[in-house]
Design an enzyme around this catalytic site. Structure first.
Site, mmCIF file in Angstrom:
data_model
loop_
_atom_site.group_PDB
_atom_site.id
_atom_site.type_symbol
_atom_site.label_atom_id
_atom_site.label_comp_id
_atom_site.label_asym_id
_atom_site.label_seq_id
_atom_site.Cartn_x
_atom_site.Cartn_y
_atom_site.Cartn_z
ATOM 1 N NE ARG A 72 -2.017 -2.269 2.967
ATOM 2 C CZ ARG A 72 -2.447 -3.003 3.962
ATOM 3 N NH1 ARG A 72 -3.707 -2.920 4.304
ATOM 4 N NH2 ARG A 72 -1.635 -3.775 4.640
ATOM 5 C CD GLU A 109 -1.225 -5.024 15.109
ATOM 6 O OE1 GLU A 109 -1.224 -4.483 13.996
ATOM 7 O OE2 GLU A 109 -2.117 -4.827 15.961
HETATM 8 P P1 AMP Z 1 4.103 -2.492 11.761
HETATM 9 O O1 AMP Z 1 5.402 -3.029 11.235
HETATM 10 O O2 AMP Z 1 3.587 -3.287 12.904
HETATM 11 O O3 AMP Z 1 4.147 -1.006 12.043
HETATM 12 O O4 AMP Z 1 3.048 -2.737 10.634
HETATM 13 C C1 AMP Z 1 2.949 -1.899 9.587
HETATM 14 C C2 AMP Z 1 2.474 -2.612 8.344
HETATM 15 O O5 AMP Z 1 1.555 -3.686 8.601
HETATM 16 C C3 AMP Z 1 1.779 -1.617 7.501
HETATM 17 O O6 AMP Z 1 2.292 -1.764 6.203
HETATM 18 C C4 AMP Z 1 0.329 -1.965 7.572
HETATM 19 O O7 AMP Z 1 -0.174 -2.035 6.282
HETATM 20 C C5 AMP Z 1 0.243 -3.326 8.216
HETATM 21 N N1 AMP Z 1 -0.577 -3.356 9.446
HETATM 22 C C6 AMP Z 1 -0.137 -3.676 10.689
HETATM 23 N N2 AMP Z 1 -1.133 -3.649 11.579
HETATM 24 C C7 AMP Z 1 -2.226 -3.278 10.898
HETATM 25 C C8 AMP Z 1 -3.581 -3.058 11.276
HETATM 26 N N3 AMP Z 1 -4.019 -3.206 12.524
HETATM 27 N N4 AMP Z 1 -4.445 -2.686 10.295
HETATM 28 C C9 AMP Z 1 -4.010 -2.529 9.032
HETATM 29 N N5 AMP Z 1 -2.764 -2.718 8.613
HETATM 30 C C10 AMP Z 1 -1.870 -3.102 9.534
#
Ligand code: AMP
Length: 184
Positions: A72, A109
């Site tokens: 995205r 996550e």
């Molecule tokens: P992070 O590395 O945990 O900051 O995750 C970021 C990436 O995971 C981003 O590219 C988001 O598209 C996706 N992502 C993580 N958690 C979510 C969530 N709760 N809702 C949507 N996308 C998420």
């Protein structure tokens, strides 16, 4: 009533669009994850223009290239790069890039992943703005920051549409300014 802070017109309008259009899906893609879907924001022409203008304006004059994170982040980086006359770097998931690539492993996550960047695309010292849709735990953007710096570029900013503040992802990032259009 006294207004204590005055967000810029584009910032407040972009945040309003995100707030109105953001969709949330409990237990997707797995139990206990509240998935935040920004596709309805991208699918609204007025909202999309507002978020692109906001991301470009918040860091205007501070970057020569934008790095979009698969997938995205690509949507944002292509449009912001065009709007700001900036180069575009694609930070891809592992195994998709040819030639000499830099690799970073990181935790999500949910699950773990690998991101890669081709070397030698831009001169050393190029000022780079990282863009992604959601800042959750910060692992994805932290890994991308390491790729940018290992490639010899200078990270000058991070822009996201949505920050999930309870995951404290911002604390995992370095000193470059982080701009979130909306935080929840
Ligand atoms: P992070 O590395 O945990 O900051 O995750 C970021 C990436 O995971 C981003 O590219 C988001 O598209 C996706 N992502 C993580 N958690 C979510 C969530 N709760 N809702 C949507 N996308 C998420």
């Amino acid at each position: 009533m006294t207004q204590l802070s005055t967000p810029s017109a584009s910032s407040s309008s972009a945040a309003d669009h995100v707030e109105a259009l953001l969709a949330s899906y409990p237990d997707f893609p797995q139990p206990d994850i509240l998935f935040r879907d920004l596709n309805p924001v991208f699918a609204d022409a007025v909202a999309f223009r507002a978020i692109i203008d906001d991301l470009a304006d918040q860091h205007r004059g501070q970057f020569d290239a934008v790095a979009g994170i698969e997938a995205r982040g690509f949507l944002l980086a292509a449009a912001v790069g065009y709007a700001a006359n900036a180069a575009v770097l694609a930070v891809r998931k592992g195994g998709k890039l040819p030639g000499t690539v830099l690799t970073e492993e990181y935790d999500l996550e949910y699950g773990s992943a690998r991101l890669e960047l081709e070397v030698g695309q831009l001169p050393a010292g190029t000022r780079v703005l990282i863009l992604d849709d959601v800042l959750a735990t910060g692992g994805t953007i932290a890994a991308t920051s390491r790729l940018i710096e290992r490639a010899g570029y200078t990270l000058t900013g991070v822009g996201v549409v949505l920050e999930l503040t309870d995951l404290h992802g911002r604390e995992r990032l370095g000193t470059a300014p982080v701009h979130a259009i909306m935080s929840i």
